[in-house]
Design an enzyme around this catalytic site. Sequence first.
Site, PDB file in Angstrom:
ATOM      1  N   GLY A  66      55.039  43.987   3.199  1.00 23.24           N
ATOM      2  CA  GLY A  66      53.628  44.029   3.533  1.00 23.24           C
ATOM      3  C   GLY A  66      53.171  45.459   3.765  1.00 23.24           C
ATOM      4  O   GLY A  66      53.745  46.408   3.228  1.00 23.24           O
ATOM      5  N   LYS A 114      52.025  45.736  11.515  1.00 27.81           N
ATOM      6  CA  LYS A 114      52.632  45.366  10.231  1.00 27.81           C
ATOM      7  C   LYS A 114      52.072  44.020   9.799  1.00 27.81           C
ATOM      8  O   LYS A 114      52.336  42.997  10.416  1.00 27.81           O
ATOM      9  CB  LYS A 114      54.152  45.317  10.346  1.00 27.81           C
ATOM     10  CG  LYS A 114      54.845  44.936   9.041  1.00 27.81           C
ATOM     11  CD  LYS A 114      56.329  45.278   9.050  1.00 27.81           C
ATOM     12  CE  LYS A 114      57.123  44.408   9.970  1.00 27.81           C
ATOM     13  NZ  LYS A 114      58.588  44.641   9.840  1.00 27.81           N
ATOM     14  N   ASP A 148      70.424  45.865   8.475  1.00 27.98           N
ATOM     15  CA  ASP A 148      69.604  46.732   7.619  1.00 27.98           C
ATOM     16  C   ASP A 148      69.439  48.112   8.257  1.00 27.98           C
ATOM     17  O   ASP A 148      68.333  48.656   8.335  1.00 27.98           O
ATOM     18  CB  ASP A 148      68.231  46.094   7.368  1.00 27.98           C
ATOM     19  CG  ASP A 148      67.577  46.612   6.081  1.00 27.98           C
ATOM     20  OD1 ASP A 148      68.289  47.241   5.263  1.00 27.98           O
ATOM     21  OD2 ASP A 148      66.374  46.392   5.890  1.00 27.98           O
TER      22      ASP A 148
END
Length: 602
Positions: free
Chosen positions: A300, A316, A416
């Site tokens: 996004g 976000k 991540d």
Amino acid sequence: MAVSSLHCLLLLAVMMVNTIVADDQPGTACSEARCGENGPPIRFPFRLKDDRLQQNNDCSYPGFDLFCAGNQTAINLPIMPITALFVSKIDYKSQQLQVYSNSNCLPRLLLSGFDNRSLINSPFQLRNRGKNSKNYTQLKCTSGSGTCSTLFIPSNSEIDDYQDGVMFCTKMIEFESVPYQIYKLLWRGYDGSNIPLSWSTPDCRHCEAKGKGCRLKKGSAETECSASRKVATSGSILLLLVVSSSFYLYYLRKKNRENSRRIEKFLEDYNALKPSRYTYADIKKITDKFKDILGQGSYGTVFKGKLSNDIVVAVKILNDSTGNGEEFINEVSTMVQIYHINVVRLVGYCADGFRRALIYEFLPNDSLEKYISSSVSAGGKNPSLSWKTLQDIALGIAKGIEYLHQGCDKRILHFDIKPHNILLDQNFVPKISDFGLAKLCSKDQSAVSMATARGTLGYIAPEVFSRNFGNVSYKSDVYSFGMLLLEMVGGRRNINATDQGNMDGIYYPEWIYNLLEGDDFRILIEEEGNANIAKKLAIVGLWCIQWHPVGRPTMKVIIQMLEGERELTMPPNPFTSVGQSSTNAEQPTRAAMALELEVIPE
């Protein structure tokens, strides 16, 4: 037998207290509570939200709810919708409470209440509005250099007296009967001192003068005096002691289950520690209709926003097509459990129909990727950081990951870790972000099973692709952190590390290992004094990217390596099993075998 005796004693104590109070006044005095040993006494019209003994509706008044923030007494008011005010003193005889805040915006927020927009729903007002108070005007002024500022001056004064360097001023708001102390704080700056607030309704001053308690009349909004506070408090203390003794034995027999449920309920209701929920209309207002874009990706778009003039946030907005909401649920459920200086803070979220958004604290120095990507790929325009700063950043990231692995009730695996997900504040303190791929597991188990690989190419541990290397566990985050360290040392992206033109097909981490082994590492370092820092980061990174998870250190050990002054030992060559067979590379050591990881069902 002991429990039965305590029940009899409890019944006797209740009868005694009721008799004493009934002889003194027809009404019953309300109980008193405190936050901490030295906190102000809390009684009518106030009540402590989480105290079961103060839940009687006749013993509290709307708008007078207090709560405990540790040992401090706190209150939420419309002027401070996000941050609570702390209460240092309550004077029931003069109906006044002393409040203070950790925010330097308190005087301006209090001042804004005089135009009846902020304090309209609050029972509290600033004291001394008549005595030593004046009318003040708020001006918006432009200086000769073109900068804008806000000016507060007495309404009956001349603007020329305050026009030092000011070219043009526009009147915004006039505030009537402002206490001089608030005006003084606007000029000198708020230093956290107490500010008095008073209330007029309900009025219990006549009861306080007689040493009596105060409460609401049954079925009425009017107040009445109740039993002597001294008698009622003594009876309440006696009752509380007996009840506590009874429940103590009960808790021992039930293994404290009831107490645990009470704590969980308290944490669920403790809104000061929770992120706030916003509507999509709120999000549009916060972002000024999505005016300022900070970044964009497959997840996004991130926009800059403001919750107030002084609170800047990053919003976000998740794509409509981002899965079935799993990533959103994952991130919110994970972030509400985390509070650490090296983990980004979730301020709020939006789940309005199919629209979803996450609101984070704003970090002005962008991501680590901006500072360590190669000069070639960045066109030579990216700013650089000193080696000392890079070492501090590496240590901060390690502490953040160690907190995720060991500091929470459940172990949080990020999956991540990469430079793009490391944000930097104004002092270049690193904060780990983006928990959309995170997984939670029990701390007494060390591995997880996954249906598909997750993470970013170049930072994903080998076992995530193939179980031949071992089980997926918290050691997978260690591998990603090692790749991040090597990227910090070499100043280039690992996903481009096999560029044939620049490196002749040599795997970038292997190239770093060969430089260290051949004592040629100094060719990467411009200044002699920085060689030790760079070498330490490189060696720790190589320890972290061992092919087998059992060969990688824990984050606690990594922190000790980064903080230590001793020269580190070179790890085994993690690349020998890639291009050639090696008995040592294929066989874990005896110590490593002891660290074999147990699989956890997903």
